[in-house]
Design a protein around this motif. Structure first.
Motif, PDB file in Angstrom:
ATOM      1  N   LEU A 146       0.837  -1.196   0.000  1.00  0.00           N
ATOM      2  CA  LEU A 146       0.000   0.000   0.000  1.00  0.00           C
ATOM      3  C   LEU A 146       0.874   1.249   0.000  1.00  0.00           C
ATOM      4  CD1 LEU A 146      -2.920  -0.810   2.490  1.00  0.00           C
ATOM      5  CD2 LEU A 146      -2.848  -1.075   0.003  1.00  0.00           C
ATOM      6  N   LEU A 147       2.103   1.112   0.519  1.00  0.00           N
ATOM      7  CA  LEU A 147       3.036   2.239   0.519  1.00  0.00           C
ATOM      8  C   LEU A 147       3.735   2.391  -0.829  1.00  0.00           C
ATOM      9  CD1 LEU A 147       4.508   2.164   4.120  1.00  0.00           C
ATOM     10  CD2 LEU A 147       2.693   3.595   3.182  1.00  0.00           C
ATOM     11  N   SER A 148       3.236   1.684  -1.848  1.00  0.00           N
ATOM     12  CA  SER A 148       3.593   1.999  -3.227  1.00  0.00           C
ATOM     13  C   SER A 148       2.721   3.151  -3.723  1.00  0.00           C
ATOM     14  CB  SER A 148       3.384   0.784  -4.142  1.00  0.00           C
ATOM     15  OG  SER A 148       4.246  -0.274  -3.798  1.00  0.00           O
ATOM     16  N   ARG A 212     -11.347   0.758   8.990  1.00  0.00           N
ATOM     17  CA  ARG A 212     -11.319   1.304   7.629  1.00  0.00           C
ATOM     18  C   ARG A 212     -11.423   0.229   6.559  1.00  0.00           C
ATOM     19  NH1 ARG A 212      -7.192   5.435   4.392  1.00  0.00           N
ATOM     20  NH2 ARG A 212      -7.673   4.526   2.355  1.00  0.00           N
ATOM     21  N   ILE A 213     -11.040  -0.996   6.872  1.00  0.00           N
ATOM     22  CA  ILE A 213     -11.041  -2.070   5.877  1.00  0.00           C
ATOM     23  C   ILE A 213     -12.479  -2.550   5.663  1.00  0.00           C
ATOM     24  CG2 ILE A 213     -10.212  -4.378   5.305  1.00  0.00           C
ATOM     25  CD1 ILE A 213      -7.818  -3.831   7.176  1.00  0.00           C
ATOM     26  N   PRO A 214     -13.035  -2.422   4.450  1.00  0.00           N
ATOM     27  CA  PRO A 214     -14.403  -2.863   4.215  1.00  0.00           C
ATOM     28  C   PRO A 214     -14.654  -4.321   4.596  1.00  0.00           C
ATOM     29  CG  PRO A 214     -13.728  -1.447   2.425  1.00  0.00           C
ATOM     30  CD  PRO A 214     -12.509  -1.669   3.278  1.00  0.00           C
ATOM     31  N   TRP A 250      -9.295  -1.723   1.344  1.00  0.00           N
ATOM     32  CA  TRP A 250      -8.718  -0.520   1.956  1.00  0.00           C
ATOM     33  C   TRP A 250      -8.616   0.643   0.970  1.00  0.00           C
ATOM     34  CZ3 TRP A 250      -6.668   1.080   6.742  1.00  0.00           C
ATOM     35  CH2 TRP A 250      -5.828   2.198   6.701  1.00  0.00           C
ATOM     36  N   MET A 251      -8.078   0.385  -0.220  1.00  0.00           N
ATOM     37  CA  MET A 251      -7.849   1.461  -1.172  1.00  0.00           C
ATOM     38  C   MET A 251      -9.144   2.019  -1.751  1.00  0.00           C
ATOM     39  SD  MET A 251      -4.586   2.226  -1.617  1.00  0.00           S
ATOM     40  CE  MET A 251      -4.352   2.799  -3.297  1.00  0.00           C
ATOM     41  N   ALA A 252     -10.233   1.273  -1.633  1.00  0.00           N
ATOM     42  CA  ALA A 252     -11.517   1.738  -2.148  1.00  0.00           C
ATOM     43  C   ALA A 252     -12.251   2.642  -1.162  1.00  0.00           C
ATOM     44  CB  ALA A 252     -12.401   0.540  -2.508  1.00  0.00           C
TER      45      ALA A 252
END
Length: 253
Positions: A146-148, A212-214, A250-252
């Protein structure tokens, strides 16, 4: 359709295969039919992983190297080919993280992280990718993060390395797709691994992450299995330079 995901007759190498995500992916490849070279930083580090692969009826070989040592990394790649005959699938999973405030970040920590997380990925891809290009087929899977995509806090070297891994993945895909070699990456979200132990041990931070994680939970190592097999198999033959996020959503959010 199931044949698209079969790895029968393929030979893979997974770095960081001693535990966590690396072990889970190595075993998943074996269960899909691959024979696997298991790499770690120390002799005997992959004993349990190799045993699990052999229990699944596949061959396992073991190699080791300090991924921060360029010469040792190249020697390990040659050892892997010597033992297995060839490498059709490479998963660059091994990595490290060092946490310090950016203003105080020690250069020795910076060098260790960049050499381990980035240099080894390029060196192994270059050394083993040459054989894939010659044969006209191959799969390289880099482990991003995710830190990309974001900056993180107190992990500037790790963040820099993982941004670079995503970029390197695309750069290699641009050159090697025409040779039948697919280069892609997986960006895991928050998984229960050694790298995230500090976050797991912080009750407030761990609770905030889960909220935060759906999917409502941290990832488990086995959650990486399907993505790894997909990117290692014929099912992904037209997927090139992609960073596949496996993060429970997470990213969504």
């Amino acid at each position: 359709m199931s044949g698209l995901f079969s790895l029968e007759g393929r030979r893979a190498m997974v770095t960081g295969a001693s535990r966590g995500l690396g072990r889970a992916m190595a075993v998943a490849l074996a269960e899909a039919g691959a024979d696997v070279v298991c790499a770690s930083s120390q002799r005997g580090g992959t004993d349990e992983t190799a045993a699990a692969i052999r229990a699944a009826g596949r061959q396992a070989w073991q190699v080791e190297a300090d991924l921060a040592d360029r010469d040792a990394v190249l020697a390990m790649a040659d050892d892997a080919v010597s033992q297995a005959g060839r490498i059709d699938i490479l998963i660059n999973n091994g990595g490290t993280i060092r946490r310090h405030p950016a203003a105080e970040y020690p250069m020795e920590a910076w060098d260790a992280v960049l050499r381990t997380n980035l240099d080894s990925v390029f060196l192994l891809s270059q050394r083993l990718g040459a054989g894939m290009i010659e044969r006209g087929s191959g799969k390289i899977i880099n482990i991003a993060s995710l830190l990309s995509f974001s900056g993180g806090i107190t992990v500037p070297a790790y963040t820099a390395s993982k941004h670079a891994v995503a970029g390197l993945t695309r750069a290699l895909a641009n050159e090697w797709a025409k040779h039948g070699v697919q280069v892609n990456a997986i960006a895991p979200g928050y998984f229960r691994t050694d790298n995230t132990q500090r976050l797991q041990d912080d009750p407030e931070r761990s609770r905030d992450i889960s909220a935060r994680i759906p999917a409502g939970r941290w990832g488990e190592s086995e959650d990486m299995a399907g993505a790894a097999v997909f990117l290692a198999s014929r099912a992904s033959d037209y997927v090139n330079g992609h960073v596949l996020v496996v993060d429970g959503g997470w990213m969504a959010r």
